[in-house]
Motif scaffolding. Structure first.
Motif, PDB file in Angstrom:
ATOM      1  N   ASP A   1      13.890 -56.306  41.634  1.00 32.00           N
ATOM      2  CA  ASP A   1      14.758 -57.509  40.909  1.00 32.00           C
ATOM      3  C   ASP A   1      13.293 -58.453  39.946  1.00 32.00           C
ATOM      4  O   ASP A   1      14.236 -59.824  39.227  1.00 32.00           O
TER       5      ASP A   1
ATOM      6  N   ARG B   1      20.523 -50.239  40.828  1.00 33.84           N
ATOM      7  CA  ARG B   1      20.175 -51.421  40.953  1.00 33.84           C
ATOM      8  C   ARG B   1      18.744 -51.434  39.901  1.00 33.84           C
ATOM      9  O   ARG B   1      18.710 -52.890  39.393  1.00 33.84           O
TER      10      ARG B   1
ATOM     11  N   LEU C   1      22.051 -54.118  37.259  1.00 37.81           N
ATOM     12  CA  LEU C   1      22.371 -55.008  38.697  1.00 37.81           C
ATOM     13  C   LEU C   1      21.395 -55.954  39.247  1.00 37.81           C
ATOM     14  O   LEU C   1      21.727 -57.342  39.650  1.00 37.81           O
TER      15      LEU C   1
ATOM     16  N   HIS D   1      22.120 -57.451  44.154  1.00 36.88           N
ATOM     17  CA  HIS D   1      24.003 -57.273  43.531  1.00 36.88           C
ATOM     18  C   HIS D   1      23.899 -56.135  44.077  1.00 36.88           C
ATOM     19  O   HIS D   1      25.153 -56.160  45.012  1.00 36.88           O
TER      20      HIS D   1
ATOM     21  N   ARG E   1      24.809 -56.333  48.346  1.00 32.56           N
ATOM     22  CA  ARG E   1      25.474 -56.942  48.988  1.00 32.56           C
ATOM     23  C   ARG E   1      27.030 -56.067  48.559  1.00 32.56           C
ATOM     24  O   ARG E   1      27.953 -56.065  49.665  1.00 32.56           O
ATOM     25  N   ALA E   2      27.174 -55.019  47.963  1.00 30.51           N
ATOM     26  CA  ALA E   2      28.463 -54.569  47.256  1.00 30.51           C
ATOM     27  C   ALA E   2      28.671 -53.672  48.493  1.00 30.51           C
ATOM     28  O   ALA E   2      29.057 -53.458  49.302  1.00 30.51           O
TER      29      ALA E   2
ATOM     30  N   GLU F   1      34.266 -62.347  36.826  1.00 34.31           N
ATOM     31  CA  GLU F   1      33.189 -62.424  37.995  1.00 34.31           C
ATOM     32  C   GLU F   1      32.086 -61.059  37.616  1.00 34.31           C
ATOM     33  O   GLU F   1      31.447 -61.313  37.927  1.00 34.31           O
ATOM     34  N   GLU F   2      32.650 -60.060  37.146  1.00 38.63           N
ATOM     35  CA  GLU F   2      32.587 -59.145  36.563  1.00 38.63           C
ATOM     36  C   GLU F   2      31.241 -59.312  35.115  1.00 38.63           C
ATOM     37  O   GLU F   2      29.770 -58.804  35.051  1.00 38.63           O
TER      38      GLU F   2
ATOM     39  N   PHE G   1      28.232 -61.095  35.969  1.00 36.33           N
ATOM     40  CA  PHE G   1      27.012 -59.803  36.972  1.00 36.33           C
ATOM     41  C   PHE G   1      26.461 -59.420  35.605  1.00 36.33           C
ATOM     42  O   PHE G   1      25.147 -58.503  35.806  1.00 36.33           O
TER      43      PHE G   1
ATOM     44  N   ARG H   1      23.900 -60.648  33.547  1.00 37.48           N
ATOM     45  CA  ARG H   1      22.455 -60.587  34.235  1.00 37.48           C
ATOM     46  C   ARG H   1      22.020 -59.655  33.801  1.00 37.48           C
ATOM     47  O   ARG H   1      20.543 -59.617  33.962  1.00 37.48           O
TER      48      ARG H   1
END
Length: 431
Positions: A125, A317, A320, A324, A327-328, A377-378, A381, A384
């Motif tokens: 990231d 990975r 996203l 992120h 967390r999911a 919300e999506e 994500f 980004r």
């Protein structure tokens, strides 16, 4: 069918033509000049070969987005010059290239020194975020902050000419090649493979390095069977620049005493001399670098999953971000775990991995679909994700304007509000 031509690297030689070859590899954002202070002493015994990364130091701007590709280009350059066997010292990204050579081409390597190197550089990231910043703002913000990452505060204040040299070195790098090199570091992780490095290795690090510091160096020493650790006091990330005498002394003594013999051309075998158990590297009398041996650690092993799951997890990975996805996955339980596996396997491992569209185009399609469905919300994500996949803020704006025509102004109004906030967060350089 002819094989694709492998690009070669910009290089220079110093030292006697009949001496054994010692290669010095640069760090991200630097040129071969980062090793200038080591060359006079090293050329007493070796023919020193230095190279520039693509787009660095005026080298041709042919981006390479993996350490494996950079290693292949280096070997192609050496092959064209008739250099078959060599010692190798590399700093940071240059060190990653050295590890790659030791793992994939051990017959070429006589000895290895890893300076300010890690088996994994931070998180993927972090480097993809840096790529987003460069794509949006150019290299100037990265260039201005480089001295803070590379040097101790005292050195930067006392050496303004060197500090300015560092800034200009980054500023004149090709942005596309810098972004590709960030991708190379994002994808580099050899922690499970360190035990296969069979060449004598010196791991050298500055005591004040906040980028790849002593903790990362100890991980290398713990994993590589024949490795020694030297910690140089009063130095940060570009330790060859900040403490040139100490680094030169350490390199001379390492390569003078730990040069593995070549394969016997008649038998195809090599005589292996048993290495002492974790020898301690003595400190030189003046610069006094400290050498120590790291405690053993067990490298984590990646979990095995069938069919498309591993591919999907990797792509998920990359697109996203680790934070992120972590967390999911950590938030899943017996009730939601099957759904997380489903989307990882099919959405990411099957659809996102299809060759028909590149990731930029898939991001455009995804943003439009999320606007149409009102999934804000999506949308955050995937805004980004779109930046990570190479879309610029202006291109994202055009996608949302197009969506306004076909999905409706109210939907686009909400989408612009969400995307604007994400773009600000992702493209504003850290103070």
């Amino acid at each position: 069918m002819s094989e694709a031509k492998i690009e070669t690297l910009q290089y220079r030689f110093d030292g006697p033509e009949d001496a054994p070859v010692l290669i010095l590899g640069p760090s991200l954002g630097t040129t071969w000049h980062m090793w200038d202070r080591q060359v006079p002493e090293l050329t007493r015994q070796w023919r020193v070969f230095r190279f520039d990364l693509p787009g660095h130091g005026g080298a041709p701007a042919h981006p390479a987005d993996s350490v494996a590709e950079l290693s292949a280009r280096l070997l192609a350059t050496l092959d064209a010059l008739g250099v078959q066997r060599f010692g190798y010292a590399g700093c940071a990204l240059g060190g990653a290239i050295g590890v790659e050579l030791a793992l994939r081409h051990p017959e070429r390597l006589a000895s290895l020194a890893l300076v300010a190197t890690s088996p994994r550089f931070g998180t993927a990231d972090e480097f993809r975020q840096r790529g987003v910043i460069v794509r949006t703002n150019g290299l100037d913000p990265i260039a201005r902050s480089s001295p803070d990452r590379w040097f101790t505060g005292g050195f930067a204040a006392a050496q303004p000419a060197i500090t300015e040299w560092a800034v200009q070195m980054v500023r004149t790098t090709d942005p596309g090649c810098y972004i590709a090199a960030c991708e190379a570091l994002a994808g580099f992780d050899v922690r499970p493979e360190l035990g296969r490095v069979g060449v004598p290795t010196l791991v050298l690090v500055g005591s004040e390095d906040q980028v790849t510091g002593p903790a990362e160096a100890r991980t290398l020493v713990a994993g590589i069977p024949d490795a020694r650790l030297a910690v140089v006091p009063g130095a940060s990330h570009l330790v060859p620049v900040e403490q040139p005498a100490a680094v030169t002394d350490l390199l001379v003594r390492h390569f003078s005493s730990a040069w593995q013999p070549a394969f016997d051309s008649t038998t195809g075998q090599m005589a292996i001399v048993a290495a002492p158990a974790k020898p301690v590297l003595a400190a030189p009398p003046q610069a006094a670098p400290i050498a120590e041996i790291a405690p053993p650690v067990t490298a984590p092993q990646p979990p095995g999953r069938p069919d498309a799951y591993e591919t999907g997890l990797k792509i998920r990975r990359e697109v996203l971000g680790d934070a992120h996805v972590d967390r999911a996955l950590e938030g899943s339980d017996e009730f939601s775990g099957d759904f997380q596996e489903f989307i990882t396997r099919y959405a990411w491992g099957e659809i996102w991995d299809r060759p028909g569209l590149d990731r930029r185009m898939r991001s455009c399609v995804t943003l439009t679909a999320l606007v149409a469905g009102g999934h804000l919300e999506e949308l955050a994500f995937h805004t980004r994700a779109a930046l990570r996949n190479g879309l610029t803020p202006d291109e994202i704006k055009e996608v949302l304007l197009q969506a306004a025509v076909y999905c409706g102004v109210p939907a686009a109004n909400s989408a612009f509000r969400v995307a604007q906030q994400v773009v600000r967060e992702e493209t504003t350089p850290a103070e």
